[in-house]
Scaffold this motif. Structure first.
Motif, short mmCIF file in Angstrom:
data_model
loop_
_atom_site.label_atom_id
_atom_site.label_comp_id
_atom_site.label_asym_id
_atom_site.label_seq_id
_atom_site.Cartn_x
_atom_site.Cartn_y
_atom_site.Cartn_z
N SER A 1 -42.83 18.88 23.59
CA SER A 1 -44.29 19.01 23.57
C SER A 1 -44.86 19.08 24.99
CB SER A 1 -44.92 17.86 22.79
OG SER A 1 -44.64 16.63 23.43
N VAL B 1 -44.92 26.30 29.02
CA VAL B 1 -44.39 27.62 28.71
C VAL B 1 -44.74 28.63 29.80
CG1 VAL B 1 -44.42 29.50 27.02
CG2 VAL B 1 -44.41 27.13 26.25
N GLU C 1 -41.82 30.11 21.17
CA GLU C 1 -43.00 29.46 20.60
C GLU C 1 -43.19 29.85 19.14
OE1 GLU C 1 -46.43 29.27 23.77
OE2 GLU C 1 -45.57 31.28 23.71
N ASP C 2 -43.92 29.03 18.46
CA ASP C 2 -44.37 29.33 17.10
C ASP C 2 -45.86 29.00 17.05
OD1 ASP C 2 -44.42 29.95 14.38
OD2 ASP C 2 -43.89 27.91 13.79
N GLY D 1 -48.11 29.51 19.26
CA GLY D 1 -48.58 28.95 20.52
C GLY D 1 -48.01 27.61 20.92
N SER D 2 -47.18 27.02 20.09
CA SER D 2 -46.55 25.73 20.43
C SER D 2 -45.07 25.93 20.69
CB SER D 2 -46.71 24.75 19.27
OG SER D 2 -48.07 24.46 19.05
N PRO D 3 -44.55 25.33 21.78
CA PRO D 3 -43.13 25.48 22.07
C PRO D 3 -42.27 24.82 20.98
CG PRO D 3 -44.12 23.87 23.54
CD PRO D 3 -45.23 24.47 22.74
#
Length: 119
Positions: free
Chosen positions: A3, A7, A29-30, A32-34
């Motif tokens: 978290s 990125v 990412e998925d 916008g989250s790593p």
């Protein structure tokens, strides 16, 4: 840990590791989250380098909640197409002997066991 992954920093390209070897770090990412990352570069193990494995995959991690959805395969493909990997005929990596899932994954990508290391 994931978290806190920056990125944008990861996406800036290769950099020198603590050992001085050139490394590439890539994130996936998925929405916008790593969800994972990998690192590759020049081989640090003399025996593997001498055996024709000039490249090294140093880390590959995907959140458990996102495993078995193609992210590992995607990251491996990204590493194989980078300038770091282009100059290397082959890359090596270490997998714990008891990690059957990961060993099967690399086997499905035509990876093969070329040696063992005991510590």
């Amino acid at each position: 840990m994931l978290s806190a992954l920056d990125v944008e920093y990861v996406g800036r390209g290769p950099r020198r590791s603590v050992s001085g070897r050139l490394r590439g770090v890539f994130a996936v990412e998925d929405h916008g989250s790593p969800i994972g990352f990998c690192a590759s570069g020049l081989q640090g193990d003399e025996a593997l380098c001498g055996g024709g494995f000039a490249g090294e995959i140093g880390a590959l991690y995907i959140l458990r909640s996102h495993q078995r959805r193609g992210a590992w395969r995607s990251l491996m493909g990204t590493m194989a197409q980078t300038p770091l990997a282009r100059g290397c005929g082959a890359a090596g990596l270490w997998v714990l002997n008891g990690n059957a899932v990961t060993r099967a994954f690399y086997g499905a990508l035509c990876g093969e066991v070329v040696g063992e290391h005991a510590k």
